[in-house]
Motif scaffolding. Structure first.
Motif, PDB file in Angstrom:
ATOM      1  N   LEU A 113      -1.884   3.855  -0.281  1.00 35.00           N
ATOM      2  CA  LEU A 113      -2.146   2.450  -0.574  1.00 35.00           C
ATOM      3  C   LEU A 113      -2.599   1.696   0.672  1.00 35.00           C
ATOM      4  N   GLN A 114      -1.973   1.951   1.816  1.00 34.41           N
ATOM      5  CA  GLN A 114      -2.387   1.291   3.055  1.00 34.41           C
ATOM      6  C   GLN A 114      -3.834   1.629   3.396  1.00 34.41           C
ATOM      7  N   HIS A 115      -4.207   2.888   3.225  1.00 38.34           N
ATOM      8  CA  HIS A 115      -5.596   3.290   3.469  1.00 38.34           C
ATOM      9  C   HIS A 115      -6.544   2.521   2.545  1.00 38.34           C
ATOM     10  N   ALA A 116      -6.189   2.451   1.263  1.00 37.25           N
ATOM     11  CA  ALA A 116      -7.040   1.761   0.291  1.00 37.25           C
ATOM     12  C   ALA A 116      -7.197   0.280   0.648  1.00 37.25           C
ATOM     13  N   HIS A 129      -1.872  -2.504  -7.315  1.00 39.52           N
ATOM     14  CA  HIS A 129      -0.513  -2.463  -6.770  1.00 39.52           C
ATOM     15  C   HIS A 129       0.127  -3.831  -6.968  1.00 39.52           C
ATOM     16  N   MET A 130       1.452  -3.856  -6.928  1.00 39.51           N
ATOM     17  CA  MET A 130       2.174  -5.126  -7.008  1.00 39.51           C
ATOM     18  C   MET A 130       3.344  -5.147  -6.035  1.00 39.51           C
ATOM     19  N   LYS A 156       4.883  -2.541  -3.832  1.00 38.51           N
ATOM     20  CA  LYS A 156       4.917  -1.741  -2.592  1.00 38.51           C
ATOM     21  C   LYS A 156       6.289  -1.102  -2.330  1.00 38.51           C
ATOM     22  N   ARG A 157       7.146  -1.044  -3.350  1.00 36.90           N
ATOM     23  CA  ARG A 157       8.482  -0.447  -3.214  1.00 36.90           C
ATOM     24  C   ARG A 157       8.657   0.803  -4.065  1.00 36.90           C
ATOM     25  N   GLY A 158       7.662   1.088  -4.913  1.00 37.85           N
ATOM     26  CA  GLY A 158       7.772   2.256  -5.778  1.00 37.85           C
ATOM     27  C   GLY A 158       8.426   1.978  -7.104  1.00 37.85           C
ATOM     28  N   THR A 159       8.495   0.713  -7.516  1.00 42.15           N
ATOM     29  CA  THR A 159       9.127   0.409  -8.797  1.00 42.15           C
ATOM     30  C   THR A 159       8.133   0.062  -9.900  1.00 42.15           C
ATOM     31  N   CYS A 160       7.017  -0.577  -9.568  1.00 47.22           N
ATOM     32  CA  CYS A 160       6.097  -1.022 -10.618  1.00 47.22           C
ATOM     33  C   CYS A 160       5.140   0.082 -11.082  1.00 47.22           C
TER      34      CYS A 160
END
Length: 122
Positions: A47-50, A59-60, A62-66
């Motif tokens: 995601l950081q690369h994108a 993305h929403m 950034k914690r791995g929940t959505c």
């Protein structure tokens, strides 16, 4: 000289002399409508690369929940860190078998050829 005779393959320089090799590190990211090839940076997530390269990666949290950043790693899983606890909580075992990861959790471990496509559930 206007036309230069090409050297036979046997006389050509090996790729290593040019600072490249066949396993050149590239990361091909396919967002919703934008696709780019970038240089993978160890320690950064997909995601950081994108985001750094302005690829429309959903993305929403950034914690791995959505799971909006859910992606399918098509090539290069061996160059990525192991799935995190957040990924194990959010993704099914079958999804891992099919190469799915969460872009916000998937960290590049070492340079290599990586291809990932954003594939959200909805």
């Amino acid at each position: 000289m206007l036309f230069e005779k090409k050297k036979p393959v046997s006389e050509a320089k090996p790729l290593e002399e040019f600072g490249t090799n066949e396993l050149e590190a590239t990361m091909q990211l396919k967002g919703r409508t934008i696709e780019k090839t970038v240089v993978p940076e160890p320690g950064k997530t997909i995601l950081q690369h994108a985001k750094d390269h302005e690829i429309d990666w959903q993305h929403m949290c950034k914690r791995g929940t959505c799971a909006r950043c859910r992606c399918q790693v098509l090539v290069g899983a061996e160059f990525l860190e192991e799935p995190t606890e957040a990924e194990h909580r959010r993704l099914d075992p079958e999804e891992f078998d099919d190469g799915f990861r969460l872009g916000c959790q998937t960290v590049v471990k070492m340079p290599g050829k990586i291809i990932a496509q954003n594939k959200t559930y909805f």
